[in-house]
Scaffold this active site. Structure first.
Site, PDB file in Angstrom:
ATOM      1  CE  LYS A 182      -7.251   0.520  -1.279  1.00 41.52           C
ATOM      2  NZ  LYS A 182      -8.388  -0.422  -1.248  1.00 41.52           N
ATOM      3  CG  ASN A 247      -9.925  -0.603   4.953  1.00 39.85           C
ATOM      4  OD1 ASN A 247      -9.152  -0.752   5.885  1.00 39.85           O
ATOM      5  ND2 ASN A 247      -9.802  -1.296   3.820  1.00 39.85           N
ATOM      6  CD  GLU A 272      -4.269  -5.657   4.222  1.00 42.95           C
ATOM      7  OE1 GLU A 272      -3.417  -5.134   4.964  1.00 42.95           O
ATOM      8  OE2 GLU A 272      -4.124  -6.777   3.701  1.00 42.95           O
TER       9      GLU A 272
END
Length: 322
Positions: A182, A247, A272
């Site tokens: 995700k 993100n 990440e």
């Protein structure tokens, strides 16, 4: 032993969990990385939570807690496990709220856990959860996954509060995949948002991104049903839809033609999705799983294509069945 909890990792997520869970425990030991971090955090927590939350960087304090929750960046996960291993007894139970892959060992976090603690049941806590909202008691649903029924029920009970609803799941592989991929898809959503595309584009990216996530997960032994749950669709919608997501903000920075270095500087914390991109695509290649959205994000981060070319490529791919 009193009902205590040790949280390793005093970043945004670890701190949010400490604040949200402090009524559930006599004492929460929030472990910072360095003494300098302790000096910064201690006055704040001493004023707001003088009796419940103790800031420390001394791992010997783990002896005061039966339950340990690891909330570090994924790249530090194995290192932390190795450091605490000599202090862990049979009385301890360990879970983690870290999302992503162990990029240093090139494996899932649960695989790193099993390698270091071969006779223990790992447990991951995941789901759609911005740290700020958890810390400010906004209702949140999380999933607690372990192959062991008692372990997942134990930690689900520990984190359940009036504002945190905990569900359980046996599919630890699927939950970890959802929590990893995700982040990559959120970069794609950020690129689209930064280029000024609308909600139609966002919906398409989320839906087709979910298909990529599910394909890879099933190829690795996960259950398809996991990906329409909290750690899959739930976390994907959250992370792709709001700028509280680092993100997504990173993707927007790329759309503004900022370099990787300047984009990371502007975000100011770990992204990440960037850290796991290459590993995810390597796994997909071995499993012969198509992941066109993730692949295009990777090409952008390598400077091989522009953000605008990402959408152009995805829209011009050969037609297929949904």
């Amino acid at each position: 032993m009193s009902k205590n909890l040790s949280i390793i990792g005093a970043g945004a997520w670890g701190s949010a969990l400490a604040i949200a869970l402090y009524d559930n425990f006599d004492t929460i030991y929030l472990h910072a990385h360095t003494q300098d971090e302790v000096k910064i955090l201690k006055p704040k927590y001493s004023a707001l939570y003088p009796n419940n939350i103790k800031i420390t960087c001394d791992f010997s304090k783990l002896q005061n807690s039966k339950d340990i929750l690891i909330v570090t960046p994924s790249y530090a996960f194995s290192e932390v496990l190795e450091k605490i291993k000599p202090l862990i007894s049979s009385a301890h139970q360990i879970a983690w709220g870290t999302k992503g892959f162990d990029t240093t060992k090139r494996c899932f976090l649960y695989e790193s856990f099993e390698r270091i603690f071969p006779n223990r049941n790992g447990c991951v806590i995941s789901g759609p959860s911005f740290a700020f909202e958890v810390a400010t008691n906004k209702p949140t649903a999380l999933v607690v996954a372990s192959v062991d029924k008692n372990t997942r029920k134990h930690f689900a009970k520990l984190i359940q509060t009036t504002t945190i609803r905990a569900y359980t799941n046996a599919d630890i592989i699927g939950v970890e995949i959802g929590g990893s991929i995700k982040n990559i898809l959120a970069i794609a959503a950020g690129i689209a948002a930064g280029l000024g595309y609308g909600i139609n584009t966002q919906a398409a990216l989320i839906t087709r991104g979910l298909a990529e996530m599910s394909r890879l997960g099933v190829s690795l032994g996960a259950k398809n049903s996991t990906f329409v749950g909290l750690s899959g669709l739930g976390d994907l919608v959250l992370t792709c839809s709001d700028d509280l997501s680092r993100n997504r903000r990173f993707g927007k920075e790329l759309a503004f033609n900022h370099s990787i270095k300047s984009a990371l500087y502007n975000i100011g914390s770990t992204v990440e999705g960037l850290n796991t991109l290459e590993l995810i695509l390597s796994i997909a290649n071995k499993k012969q799983v198509e992941m066109p959205i993730c692949e295009q994000v990777y090409q952008v981060t390598q400077g091989k294509i522009t953000p605008t070319e990402v959408v152009n490529y995805l829209m011009s791919r050969e037609q297929t069945n949904e």
